[in-house]
Design a protein around this motif. Structure first.
Motif, PDB file in Angstrom:
ATOM      1  N   SER A   1       0.844  -1.202   0.000  1.00 23.81           N
ATOM      2  CA  SER A   1       0.000   0.000   0.000  1.00 23.81           C
ATOM      3  C   SER A   1       0.877   1.249   0.000  1.00 23.81           C
ATOM      4  N   THR A   2       1.407   1.578  -1.196  1.00 27.11           N
ATOM      5  CA  THR A   2       2.183   2.796  -1.388  1.00 27.11           C
ATOM      6  C   THR A   2       1.515   3.623  -2.488  1.00 27.11           C
ATOM      7  N   THR A   3       2.021   4.815  -2.694  1.00 23.59           N
ATOM      8  CA  THR A   3       1.451   5.666  -3.741  1.00 23.59           C
ATOM      9  C   THR A   3       1.777   5.149  -5.142  1.00 23.59           C
ATOM     10  N   HIS A   4       2.640   4.129  -5.241  1.00 20.67           N
ATOM     11  CA  HIS A   4       2.920   3.494  -6.518  1.00 20.67           C
ATOM     12  C   HIS A   4       2.050   2.267  -6.765  1.00 20.67           C
ATOM     13  N   SER A   5       1.203   1.915  -5.820  1.00 17.18           N
ATOM     14  CA  SER A   5       0.390   0.714  -5.958  1.00 17.18           C
ATOM     15  C   SER A   5      -0.774   0.950  -6.930  1.00 17.18           C
ATOM     16  N   SER A   6      -1.199  -0.134  -7.569  1.00 17.06           N
ATOM     17  CA  SER A   6      -2.318  -0.024  -8.508  1.00 17.06           C
ATOM     18  C   SER A   6      -3.602   0.393  -7.788  1.00 17.06           C
ATOM     19  N   THR A   7      -3.751  -0.031  -6.544  1.00 12.23           N
ATOM     20  CA  THR A   7      -4.950   0.327  -5.782  1.00 12.23           C
ATOM     21  C   THR A   7      -5.029   1.839  -5.568  1.00 12.23           C
ATOM     22  N   TYR A   8      -3.922   2.433  -5.139  1.00 10.79           N
ATOM     23  CA  TYR A   8      -3.912   3.877  -4.903  1.00 10.79           C
ATOM     24  C   TYR A   8      -4.133   4.636  -6.206  1.00 10.79           C
ATOM     25  N   VAL A   9      -3.432   4.241  -7.267  1.00 12.22           N
ATOM     26  CA  VAL A   9      -3.575   4.924  -8.555  1.00 12.22           C
ATOM     27  C   VAL A   9      -5.020   4.864  -9.039  1.00 12.22           C
ATOM     28  N   ALA A  10      -5.659   3.695  -8.873  1.00 14.19           N
ATOM     29  CA  ALA A  10      -7.054   3.536  -9.315  1.00 14.19           C
ATOM     30  C   ALA A  10      -8.001   4.383  -8.472  1.00 14.19           C
ATOM     31  N   MET A  11      -7.743   4.488  -7.172  1.00 20.27           N
ATOM     32  CA  MET A  11      -8.594   5.337  -6.328  1.00 20.27           C
ATOM     33  C   MET A  11      -8.461   6.796  -6.719  1.00 20.27           C
ATOM     34  N   GLN A  12      -7.239   7.225  -6.999  1.00 17.70           N
ATOM     35  CA  GLN A  12      -7.022   8.613  -7.396  1.00 17.70           C
ATOM     36  C   GLN A  12      -7.680   8.921  -8.732  1.00 17.70           C
ATOM     37  N   ALA A  13      -7.748   7.930  -9.605  1.00 17.51           N
ATOM     38  CA  ALA A  13      -8.333   8.128 -10.932  1.00 17.51           C
ATOM     39  C   ALA A  13      -9.853   7.956 -10.927  1.00 17.51           C
ATOM     40  N   GLY A  14     -10.421   7.575  -9.774  1.00 16.42           N
ATOM     41  CA  GLY A  14     -11.862   7.399  -9.691  1.00 16.42           C
ATOM     42  C   GLY A  14     -12.351   6.078 -10.254  1.00 16.42           C
ATOM     43  N   ARG A  15     -11.455   5.117 -10.416  1.00 18.35           N
ATOM     44  CA  ARG A  15     -11.847   3.805 -10.941  1.00 18.35           C
ATOM     45  C   ARG A  15     -12.172   2.813  -9.827  1.00 18.35           C
ATOM     46  N   THR A  16     -11.759   3.144  -8.610  1.00 13.66           N
ATOM     47  CA  THR A  16     -11.908   2.238  -7.475  1.00 13.66           C
ATOM     48  C   THR A  16     -12.393   3.029  -6.265  1.00 13.66           C
ATOM     49  N   VAL A  17     -13.232   2.383  -5.449  1.00  7.58           N
ATOM     50  CA  VAL A  17     -13.657   2.969  -4.184  1.00  7.58           C
ATOM     51  C   VAL A  17     -13.284   2.022  -3.052  1.00  7.58           C
ATOM     52  N   TYR A  18     -13.131   2.582  -1.863  1.00  2.71           N
ATOM     53  CA  TYR A  18     -12.838   1.785  -0.678  1.00  2.71           C
ATOM     54  C   TYR A  18     -14.058   1.859   0.226  1.00  2.71           C
ATOM     55  N   ARG A  19     -14.591   0.689   0.594  1.00  3.96           N
ATOM     56  CA  ARG A  19     -15.837   0.650   1.351  1.00  3.96           C
ATOM     57  C   ARG A  19     -15.690  -0.180   2.627  1.00  3.96           C
ATOM     58  N   ARG A  20     -16.529   0.170   3.595  1.00  4.45           N
ATOM     59  CA  ARG A  20     -16.717  -0.641   4.791  1.00  4.45           C
ATOM     60  C   ARG A  20     -18.168  -1.094   4.830  1.00  4.45           C
ATOM     61  N   TYR A  21     -18.357  -2.399   5.033  1.00  7.22           N
ATOM     62  CA  TYR A  21     -19.694  -2.967   5.143  1.00  7.22           C
ATOM     63  C   TYR A  21     -19.851  -3.684   6.474  1.00  7.22           C
ATOM     64  N   VAL A  22     -20.994  -3.486   7.100  1.00  7.20           N
ATOM     65  CA  VAL A  22     -21.419  -4.260   8.257  1.00  7.20           C
ATOM     66  C   VAL A  22     -22.655  -5.035   7.818  1.00  7.20           C
ATOM     67  N   LEU A  23     -22.516  -6.356   7.676  1.00  6.33           N
ATOM     68  CA  LEU A  23     -23.595  -7.217   7.221  1.00  6.33           C
ATOM     69  C   LEU A  23     -24.024  -8.113   8.371  1.00  6.33           C
ATOM     70  N   GLU A  24     -25.320  -8.303   8.540  1.00  2.84           N
ATOM     71  CA  GLU A  24     -25.839  -9.046   9.686  1.00  2.84           C
ATOM     72  C   GLU A  24     -26.864 -10.091   9.259  1.00  2.84           C
ATOM     73  N   LEU A  25     -26.785 -11.253   9.878  1.00  4.43           N
ATOM     74  CA  LEU A  25     -27.789 -12.296   9.669  1.00  4.43           C
ATOM     75  C   LEU A  25     -28.995 -12.041  10.547  1.00  4.43           C
ATOM     76  N   PRO A  26     -30.166 -12.473  10.149  1.00  5.32           N
ATOM     77  CA  PRO A  26     -31.330 -12.352  11.039  1.00  5.32           C
ATOM     78  C   PRO A  26     -31.186 -13.237  12.253  1.00  5.32           C
ATOM     79  N   ASP A  27     -31.786 -12.845  13.373  1.00  2.00           N
ATOM     80  CA  ASP A  27     -31.776 -13.654  14.604  1.00  2.00           C
ATOM     81  C   ASP A  27     -32.555 -14.941  14.381  1.00  2.00           C
TER      82      ASP A  27
END
Length: 234
Positions: A208-234
């Motif tokens: 995870s550096t500024t030379h990584s494909s992930t960072y470059v794609a995020m800067q270019a708007g091709r990739t997003v970083y998300r957090r999900y909280v998913l829950e099963l029913p009781d």
């Protein structure tokens, strides 16, 4: 190895963790912030070298924490260096975890789901080993192109067709980008010092550096970083 996170409201204080890994541990702290782990059975998928699992054990006090990774050598290394009561390192496939039904209360997956080809089958496998009311916590990057394996649309469709309910979804793109920018030079220096010369350039692009494909794609708007909280029913 994770991108890390610079949040608008940090949870960790600078003296609580290794300062060099502050942003990586902050990501874990923010991921589990709304989900109590104390006295619960927790599984981390794709645990890597075990730093995240150790952080959760020491700071969240689960009853039992299992760290699963696909690479036998990594698991052996973690067992030698991080073995302690309440923490178990297991070798296995995160796409089909080798556990009995209803084994865990919470499952954590940091930058793991992008490696999973069949998201529908993955969510079904996770639902099988979670207890009723259990949660799957995901932090990962997603591609906006609809035709790639880890497309955001494909993942969201898989969630919609699963037994999970989305409790929370947060866009962490800006915070992950800021963390990479803050830690990039330190990570590159570590790679220069510890990685053989013929692997350094590849490692700098993969980590995870500024030379990584992930960072470059995020800067270019091709990739997003998300957090999900998913829950099963009781």
């Amino acid at each position: 190895m994770n991108c890390g996170l610079v949040p608008s409201e940090p949870i960790l204080k600078n003296n609580e963790v290794n300062a060099g890994e502050q942003h990586s541990y902050e990501l874990y702290a923010q991921l589990v912030a709304s989900t109590p782990l104390q006295d619960r059975d927790v599984l981390e998928l794709g645990s890597g070298r075990g730093g995240g699992a150790c952080f959760l054990l020491e700071n969240q006090a689960p009853r039992r924490l299992v760290a699963l990774d696909y690479t036998p050598g990594t698991i052996r290394w973690c067992r030698r260096n991080f073995s302690r009561p309440g923490l178990e390192f297991v070798c296995g496939d995160a796409a089909n975890p080798p556990f009995a039904e209803a084994s865990f209360d919470v499952i954590v997956a940091v930058e793991l789901t992008h490696c999973i080809i069949d998201k529908v089958a993955f969510l079904a496998a996770i639902a099988r080993i979670l207890r009723p009311g259990g949660r799957l916590l995901i932090a990962d990057f997603f591609y906006l192109r609809p035709d790639v394996m880890h497309a955001l649309g494909k993942f969201e469709s898989a969630v919609e067709s699963s037994n999970f309910k989305t409790i929370a979804m947060d866009d962490w793109t800006a915070g992950a980008s800021a963390a990479i920018e803050a830690d990039s030079e330190r990570r590159k220096a570590d790679i220069q010092q510890s990685v053989p010369g013929f692997l350094r350039e590849l490692s700098i692009q993969f980590a995870s550096t500024t030379h990584s494909s992930t960072y470059v794609a995020m800067q270019a708007g091709r990739t997003v970083y998300r957090r999900y909280v998913l829950e099963l029913p009781d």
